[in-house]
Design a protein around this motif. Sequence first.
Motif, mmCIF file in Angstrom:
data_model
loop_
_atom_site.group_PDB
_atom_site.id
_atom_site.type_symbol
_atom_site.label_atom_id
_atom_site.label_comp_id
_atom_site.label_asym_id
_atom_site.label_seq_id
_atom_site.Cartn_x
_atom_site.Cartn_y
_atom_site.Cartn_z
ATOM 1 N N ARG A 1 -6.901 -2.201 7.700
ATOM 2 C CA ARG A 1 -6.862 -3.462 8.451
ATOM 3 C C ARG A 1 -7.026 -4.659 7.515
ATOM 4 O O ARG A 1 -6.293 -5.651 7.624
ATOM 5 C CB ARG A 1 -7.981 -3.475 9.497
ATOM 6 N N GLU A 2 -7.978 -4.601 6.587
ATOM 7 C CA GLU A 2 -8.250 -5.725 5.686
ATOM 8 C C GLU A 2 -7.096 -5.966 4.711
ATOM 9 O O GLU A 2 -6.822 -7.099 4.322
ATOM 10 C CB GLU A 2 -9.537 -5.467 4.902
ATOM 11 N N SER A 3 -6.434 -4.896 4.304
ATOM 12 C CA SER A 3 -5.377 -5.022 3.292
ATOM 13 C C SER A 3 -4.006 -5.293 3.900
ATOM 14 O O SER A 3 -3.099 -5.784 3.219
ATOM 15 C CB SER A 3 -5.296 -3.743 2.449
ATOM 16 N N GLY A 4 -3.838 -4.959 5.191
ATOM 17 C CA GLY A 4 -2.527 -5.080 5.816
ATOM 18 C C GLY A 4 -1.587 -3.959 5.414
ATOM 19 O O GLY A 4 -0.368 -4.066 5.607
ATOM 20 N N ALA A 5 -2.138 -2.882 4.853
ATOM 21 C CA ALA A 5 -1.317 -1.759 4.398
ATOM 22 C C ALA A 5 -1.112 -0.747 5.519
ATOM 23 O O ALA A 5 -1.904 -0.652 6.461
ATOM 24 C CB ALA A 5 -1.978 -1.070 3.210
ATOM 25 N N SER A 6 -0.048 0.010 5.395
ATOM 26 C CA SER A 6 0.196 1.103 6.337
ATOM 27 C C SER A 6 -0.549 2.345 5.856
ATOM 28 O O SER A 6 -0.909 2.451 4.679
ATOM 29 C CB SER A 6 1.695 1.408 6.422
ATOM 30 N N SER A 7 -0.782 3.279 6.772
ATOM 31 C CA SER A 7 -1.443 4.523 6.382
ATOM 32 C C SER A 7 -0.584 5.293 5.377
ATOM 33 O O SER A 7 -1.103 5.990 4.504
ATOM 34 C CB SER A 7 -1.727 5.381 7.617
ATOM 35 N N THR A 8 0.728 5.132 5.485
ATOM 36 C CA THR A 8 1.630 5.802 4.539
ATOM 37 C C THR A 8 1.449 5.250 3.136
ATOM 38 O O THR A 8 1.424 6.007 2.160
ATOM 39 C CB THR A 8 3.095 5.618 4.970
ATOM 40 N N LEU A 9 1.286 3.938 3.022
ATOM 41 C CA LEU A 9 1.098 3.341 1.701
ATOM 42 C C LEU A 9 -0.196 3.818 1.071
ATOM 43 O O LEU A 9 -0.242 4.141 -0.121
ATOM 44 C CB LEU A 9 1.110 1.813 1.807
ATOM 45 N N LEU A 10 -1.270 3.872 1.858
ATOM 46 C CA LEU A 10 -2.539 4.376 1.325
ATOM 47 C C LEU A 10 -2.406 5.826 0.898
ATOM 48 O O LEU A 10 -2.890 6.221 -0.173
ATOM 49 C CB LEU A 10 -3.644 4.228 2.374
ATOM 50 N N HIS A 11 -1.729 6.631 1.716
ATOM 51 C CA HIS A 11 -1.512 8.045 1.365
ATOM 52 C C HIS A 11 -0.738 8.151 0.056
ATOM 53 O O HIS A 11 -1.079 8.966 -0.820
ATOM 54 C CB HIS A 11 -0.750 8.745 2.485
ATOM 55 N N ASP A 12 0.300 7.334 -0.095
ATOM 56 C CA ASP A 12 1.102 7.380 -1.322
ATOM 57 C C ASP A 12 0.283 6.934 -2.535
ATOM 58 O O ASP A 12 0.452 7.466 -3.640
ATOM 59 C CB ASP A 12 2.328 6.481 -1.178
ATOM 60 N N ALA A 13 -0.618 5.945 -2.327
ATOM 61 C CA ALA A 13 -1.465 5.478 -3.427
ATOM 62 C C ALA A 13 -2.435 6.567 -3.866
ATOM 63 O O ALA A 13 -2.684 6.748 -5.064
ATOM 64 C CB ALA A 13 -2.230 4.228 -3.007
ATOM 65 N N ALA B 1 -0.466 9.248 -5.742
ATOM 66 C CA ALA B 1 -0.099 8.805 -7.091
ATOM 67 C C ALA B 1 -1.327 8.602 -7.983
ATOM 68 O O ALA B 1 -1.195 8.140 -9.115
ATOM 69 C CB ALA B 1 0.692 7.507 -7.005
ATOM 70 N N SER B 2 -2.526 8.933 -7.452
ATOM 71 C CA SER B 2 -3.796 8.817 -8.211
ATOM 72 C C SER B 2 -4.117 7.374 -8.581
ATOM 73 O O SER B 2 -4.795 7.123 -9.574
ATOM 74 C CB SER B 2 -3.754 9.676 -9.481
ATOM 75 N N ILE B 3 -3.653 6.432 -7.763
ATOM 76 C CA ILE B 3 -3.975 5.027 -7.992
ATOM 77 C C ILE B 3 -5.269 4.663 -7.271
ATOM 78 O O ILE B 3 -6.055 3.851 -7.752
ATOM 79 C CB ILE B 3 -2.821 4.129 -7.513
ATOM 80 N N ILE B 4 -5.501 5.269 -6.118
ATOM 81 C CA ILE B 4 -6.747 5.100 -5.371
ATOM 82 C C ILE B 4 -7.364 6.481 -5.173
ATOM 83 O O ILE B 4 -6.672 7.437 -4.804
ATOM 84 C CB ILE B 4 -6.498 4.421 -4.016
ATOM 85 N N VAL B 5 -8.660 6.573 -5.426
ATOM 86 C CA VAL B 5 -9.364 7.849 -5.259
ATOM 87 C C VAL B 5 -9.811 7.968 -3.806
ATOM 88 O O VAL B 5 -10.440 7.046 -3.268
ATOM 89 C CB VAL B 5 -10.597 7.920 -6.182
ATOM 90 N N PRO B 6 -9.488 9.066 -3.123
ATOM 91 C CA PRO B 6 -9.892 9.208 -1.721
ATOM 92 C C PRO B 6 -11.408 9.271 -1.585
ATOM 93 O O PRO B 6 -12.102 9.831 -2.431
ATOM 94 C CB PRO B 6 -9.228 10.530 -1.308
ATOM 95 N N ALA B 7 -11.931 8.663 -0.525
ATOM 96 C CA ALA B 7 -13.379 8.639 -0.318
ATOM 97 C C ALA B 7 -13.670 8.379 1.147
ATOM 98 O O ALA B 7 -12.789 7.968 1.912
ATOM 99 C CB ALA B 7 -14.014 7.552 -1.181
ATOM 100 N N GLU B 8 -14.917 8.627 1.551
ATOM 101 C CA GLU B 8 -15.322 8.304 2.914
ATOM 102 C C GLU B 8 -15.406 6.794 3.098
ATOM 103 O O GLU B 8 -15.063 6.263 4.154
ATOM 104 C CB GLU B 8 -16.682 8.943 3.232
ATOM 105 N N HIS B 9 -15.900 6.115 2.069
ATOM 106 C CA HIS B 9 -15.999 4.659 2.106
ATOM 107 C C HIS B 9 -15.410 4.091 0.820
ATOM 108 O O HIS B 9 -15.537 4.684 -0.249
ATOM 109 C CB HIS B 9 -17.454 4.219 2.266
ATOM 110 N N TYR B 10 -14.758 2.943 0.938
ATOM 111 C CA TYR B 10 -14.107 2.301 -0.192
ATOM 112 C C TYR B 10 -14.775 0.961 -0.480
ATOM 113 O O TYR B 10 -15.335 0.318 0.424
ATOM 114 C CB TYR B 10 -12.620 2.076 0.106
ATOM 115 N N GLY B 11 -14.690 0.532 -1.727
ATOM 116 C CA GLY B 11 -15.261 -0.745 -2.116
ATOM 117 C C GLY B 11 -14.209 -1.822 -2.254
ATOM 118 O O GLY B 11 -13.026 -1.637 -1.940
ATOM 119 N N ASP B 12 -14.657 -2.989 -2.740
ATOM 120 C CA ASP B 12 -13.755 -4.127 -2.900
ATOM 121 C C ASP B 12 -12.640 -3.844 -3.899
ATOM 122 O O ASP B 12 -11.541 -4.399 -3.776
ATOM 123 C CB ASP B 12 -14.537 -5.355 -3.351
#
Length: 232
Positions: free
Chosen positions: A123-135, A138-149
């Motif tokens: 919601r804060e980023s305006g990204a789609s769930s697909t974009l987050l999944h792709d990130a 691609a090992s650009i974002i590490v999956p976690a229960e909670h994310y930081g800034d």
Amino acid sequence: MSASSAQARLPGATSLLSIGQVLARMTPEFPDLTPSKLRFLEEQGLVSPARTESGYRKFNGGDLDRLRLILSMQRDHYLPLKVIRAYLDDLDAGLSPVLPGGGAPGPSMLVIARRFTREDLLRESGASSTLLHDAVTASIIVPAEHYGDDALRVLRALVDLQRSGIEPRHLRGFRGAAERELGLIESALVPLARRKDASSRAKAAEMAVEIAGQLEVIRGSLIRSALGRLTK
């Protein structure tokens, strides 16, 4: 703040935390924080926790805010401790210094760092769930229960890049480049890494941040130079 003044604030204080409690609260956001690093920051005069009569360190809410500020400046801006110390001295003097390298004045950075669920992040980023999944793929974002800034900034950048036709899969090489830079940093830290005392480990962590910042300067210069050639 001197040790004596830190001790003086202890009587009657509430919600004081031990080192273990501080780590429990802060390591989800700052996984590299250890007891030795916390003591090292105290030795450098950057934080001044209160002490019990038995000598145990006790941290209050102000100490935690200050610690978050220090660790964020190291992690997000690659600032060495001498620069952070000067910045904090200005804050302590009642000034409103600008963050070295640009950014908002200091007091605004003392706000407790935010944590986002997956839904919050989208919601804060305006990204789609697909974009987050792709990130994540691609090992650009590490999956976690909670994310930081930091994850929020990366995902917002990916949203903007996607508008230019650049997808996370195009950035897979960034992970490899980051790993190569990490190899350079590890090689430079070998002499300290061989020492097993807590002080050496803390100094190695500080050197790693400084070297990463210097590599960032070189990388940025190379990119700006390449961009200059594109516009000729």
